[in-house]
Motif scaffolding. Structure first.
Motif, PDB file in Angstrom:
ATOM      1  N   GLY A   1       0.823  -1.226   0.035  1.00 49.28           N
ATOM      2  CA  GLY A   1      -0.003   0.100  -0.059  1.00 49.28           C
ATOM      3  C   GLY A   1       0.783   1.193  -0.006  1.00 49.28           C
ATOM      4  O   GLY A   1       0.120   2.497   0.059  1.00 49.28           O
ATOM      5  N   GLU A   2       2.151   1.081  -0.010  1.00 46.86           N
ATOM      6  CA  GLU A   2       3.063   2.376   0.038  1.00 46.86           C
ATOM      7  C   GLU A   2       2.764   2.957  -1.250  1.00 46.86           C
ATOM      8  O   GLU A   2       2.635   2.509  -2.526  1.00 46.86           O
ATOM      9  N   THR A   3       2.901   4.480  -1.468  1.00 48.92           N
ATOM     10  CA  THR A   3       2.365   5.003  -2.726  1.00 48.92           C
ATOM     11  C   THR A   3       3.429   6.306  -2.755  1.00 48.92           C
ATOM     12  O   THR A   3       3.461   6.988  -1.956  1.00 48.92           O
ATOM     13  N   GLU A   4       3.954   6.319  -4.102  1.00 50.48           N
ATOM     14  CA  GLU A   4       4.806   7.416  -4.306  1.00 50.48           C
ATOM     15  C   GLU A   4       3.986   8.281  -5.242  1.00 50.48           C
ATOM     16  O   GLU A   4       3.209   7.756  -6.041  1.00 50.48           O
ATOM     17  N   VAL A   5       3.948   9.738  -4.969  1.00 50.09           N
ATOM     18  CA  VAL A   5       3.176  10.443  -5.500  1.00 50.09           C
ATOM     19  C   VAL A   5       3.968  11.909  -6.025  1.00 50.09           C
ATOM     20  O   VAL A   5       4.912  12.286  -5.193  1.00 50.09           O
ATOM     21  N   ILE A   6       3.736  12.179  -7.318  1.00 50.99           N
ATOM     22  CA  ILE A   6       4.441  13.535  -7.613  1.00 50.99           C
ATOM     23  C   ILE A   6       3.117  14.367  -8.032  1.00 50.99           C
ATOM     24  O   ILE A   6       2.640  13.990  -9.079  1.00 50.99           O
ATOM     25  N   ASP A   7       3.075  15.446  -7.559  1.00 56.67           N
ATOM     26  CA  ASP A   7       1.953  16.443  -7.743  1.00 56.67           C
ATOM     27  C   ASP A   7       2.537  17.666  -8.423  1.00 56.67           C
ATOM     28  O   ASP A   7       3.295  18.527  -8.010  1.00 56.67           O
ATOM     29  N   ALA A   8       2.350  17.570  -9.903  1.00 51.32           N
ATOM     30  CA  ALA A   8       3.060  18.575 -10.915  1.00 51.32           C
ATOM     31  C   ALA A   8       1.835  19.427 -11.347  1.00 51.32           C
ATOM     32  O   ALA A   8       1.215  19.460 -12.373  1.00 51.32           O
TER      33      ALA A   8
ATOM     34  N   ALA B   1       3.076  20.811  -3.950  1.00 48.84           N
ATOM     35  CA  ALA B   1       2.851  21.367  -5.293  1.00 48.84           C
ATOM     36  C   ALA B   1       4.075  21.561  -5.901  1.00 48.84           C
ATOM     37  O   ALA B   1       4.986  22.321  -5.361  1.00 48.84           O
ATOM     38  N   GLN B   2       4.470  21.123  -7.267  1.00 46.80           N
ATOM     39  CA  GLN B   2       5.431  21.047  -7.991  1.00 46.80           C
ATOM     40  C   GLN B   2       4.876  21.775  -9.341  1.00 46.80           C
ATOM     41  O   GLN B   2       3.537  21.927  -9.541  1.00 46.80           O
ATOM     42  N   LEU B   3       5.937  22.297 -10.313  1.00 43.83           N
ATOM     43  CA  LEU B   3       5.593  22.882 -11.278  1.00 43.83           C
ATOM     44  C   LEU B   3       4.799  21.990 -12.431  1.00 43.83           C
ATOM     45  O   LEU B   3       5.238  20.693 -12.619  1.00 43.83           O
TER      46      LEU B   3
ATOM     47  N   SER C   1      13.033  21.502 -15.180  1.00 39.11           N
ATOM     48  CA  SER C   1      12.537  21.323 -13.881  1.00 39.11           C
ATOM     49  C   SER C   1      12.714  19.906 -13.193  1.00 39.11           C
ATOM     50  O   SER C   1      13.195  19.004 -13.585  1.00 39.11           O
ATOM     51  N   ILE C   2      12.920  20.115 -12.002  1.00 43.20           N
ATOM     52  CA  ILE C   2      13.336  18.993 -10.834  1.00 43.20           C
ATOM     53  C   ILE C   2      12.008  18.561 -10.281  1.00 43.20           C
ATOM     54  O   ILE C   2      11.269  19.337  -9.496  1.00 43.20           O
ATOM     55  N   TYR C   3      11.608  17.377 -10.187  1.00 44.60           N
ATOM     56  CA  TYR C   3      10.630  16.746  -9.232  1.00 44.60           C
ATOM     57  C   TYR C   3      10.984  15.902  -8.283  1.00 44.60           C
ATOM     58  O   TYR C   3      11.989  15.205  -8.498  1.00 44.60           O
ATOM     59  N   SER C   4      10.173  15.766  -7.283  1.00 39.71           N
ATOM     60  CA  SER C   4      10.545  14.830  -6.050  1.00 39.71           C
ATOM     61  C   SER C   4       9.238  14.193  -5.821  1.00 39.71           C
ATOM     62  O   SER C   4       8.132  14.523  -5.974  1.00 39.71           O
ATOM     63  N   VAL C   5       9.718  13.015  -5.353  1.00 41.28           N
ATOM     64  CA  VAL C   5       8.283  12.012  -4.623  1.00 41.28           C
ATOM     65  C   VAL C   5       7.796  12.365  -3.302  1.00 41.28           C
ATOM     66  O   VAL C   5       8.759  12.511  -2.437  1.00 41.28           O
TER      67      VAL C   5
END
Length: 388
Positions: A266-273, A293-295, A303-307
């Motif tokens: 149930g572990e969930t990785e999310v990227i909110d762009a 919130a990310q770009l 652009s750099i994104y993180s989980v």
């Protein structure tokens, strides 16, 4: 060779456009069927249309007030007696792994419709569903049968991009819908599953018409390309961001919510762009999930994104909605509020995920009244069961 195997073989040998004729002939020969009809759900999921009536000469059947619609909604066979006769009509869901395609209606003598026959006909409908999915590579017949109206070109592109409208596995159930179904342009959803993970993407595209559809197609296929190359969730979003920026140079952008669920834990990785919003219904309580919130994709170069990480619990329900839901105004100018959405989530808590998006969008339509929608709207519902 038993009768079910004979019908299955007939379907496998049939030409792509002739599946209905094949199943009709086989059921007539082996089950004493007197009539066989295939009804396809339209893009808005509100009516069922007979394939045999193309070009349409028969009235569509409403989903919400008909016997075939009852079987379609519940995804369970439903048999009704034919008035004044000793016949029965069995309505059987035509579905593939939870994706609802339509209904197979079979009329036959009541004394030949027993429990064994019911199970066999249910299996026939499932085989037919798989046949339709494969046949759609080679014929337009079944896609045409889903249309109650003409699709715009942008909507044609968006519907062809989708993985389906619902999906189910022991660990989860998914349902999604886009509106206006025949004129959608920017919003979209995508999912893919493996032995251990579910990847889910919801997008809220910028612009209108063909340009919005082209932008969404570029982003979704960029994400798929990176996912299929085995890249991490972060690298998938970075690659899609570079693809959008490389083509548009920052002139347009795309909001994306990109998630990967571990089916075991149930572990969930999310990227909110710049994403659509995500709500959770847990133990009867609805709450907005606050994310970092990310770009949006394509806004700037490199652009750099993180989980961000969350944990799903058995019984959780997630609801994803695009801006087109919140921006809907009533005839008096009142915006559809978060309070109204929470009420809709609570009111639909007993419905399966495949029916929740349609119910929420129907309530949204009631709020809007006779005014035409000026933005597209997307609702995606995920029920999390987890592994035992």
């Amino acid at each position: 060779m038993d009768r079910f195997t004979a019908v299955e073989r007939s379907l496998r040998r049939a030409a792509p456009h002739a599946l209905l004729e094949a199943v009709r002939d086989a059921l007539t020969a082996h089950y004493a069927a007197e009539s066989v009809d295939l009804l396809m759900a339209d893009y808005a999921m509100t009516i069922l249309q007979p394939v045999s009536a193309l070009p349409y000469t028969a009235e569509p059947i409403p989903v919400h007030t008909s016997a075939p619609g009852r079987a379609f909604g519940a995804q369970e066979p439903y048999a009704e007696a034919v008035k004044g006769t000793d016949r029965v009509t069995a309505h059987l869901p035509v579905s593939v792994r939870g994706d609802r395609i339509g209904i197979l209606s079979v009329r036959l003598p009541a004394d030949s419709y027993d429990a064994d026959t019911a199970r066999e006909l249910e299996d026939v409908a499932e085989v037919l569903a798989y046949g339709i999915v494969v046949a759609e590579r080679d014929t337009d017949l079944y896609l045409q049968a889903r249309r109650a109206d003409r699709l715009t070109l942008a909507a044609e592109m968006q519907w062809q991009l989708l993985p389906g409208r619902s999906c189910s596995r022991p660990e989860y159930e998914l349902g999604a819908q886009l509106e206006p179904a025949y004129a959608i342009y920017g919003d979209n959803f995508d999912w893919s599953t493996s032995a251990d993970h579910l990847t889910l993407t919801v997008t809220n595209g910028m612009g209108e018409g063909i340009e919005a559809a082209l932008l969404t197609n570029l982003a979704i296929n960029s994400l798929r390309n990176a996912r299929r190359a085995g890249l991490s969730l972060t690298d998938q979003v970075c690659l899609a961001d570079q693809a959008v920026y490389g083509h548009y140079h920052g002139a347009v952008h795309l909001s994306v919510l990109h998630l990967r669920f571990d089916l075991e834990t149930g572990e969930t990785e999310v990227i909110d762009a710049g994403s659509p919003k995500m709500w959770r219904l847990r133990q009867g309580r609805a709450e907005l999930i606050e994310l970092d919130a990310q770009l949006p994709l394509g806004m700037f170069e490199d652009s750099i994104y993180s989980v961000q990480r969350l944990r799903m619990e058995p019984g959780d329900r997630l609801l994803f909605v695009s801006d087109g839901v919140y921006d809907v105004a009533s005839p008096a100018g009142e915006r559809y509020s978060e309070r109204a959405l929470i009420r809709a989530m609570t009111n639909t808590r007993l419905l399966p995920p495949s029916q929740v998006p349609r119910a929420v969008l129907q309530e949204l339509s009631g709020h809007r009244g006779p005014i035409d929608a000026d933005d597209d709207a997307m609702v995606v519902c995920l029920d999390w069961h987890g592994r035992p």
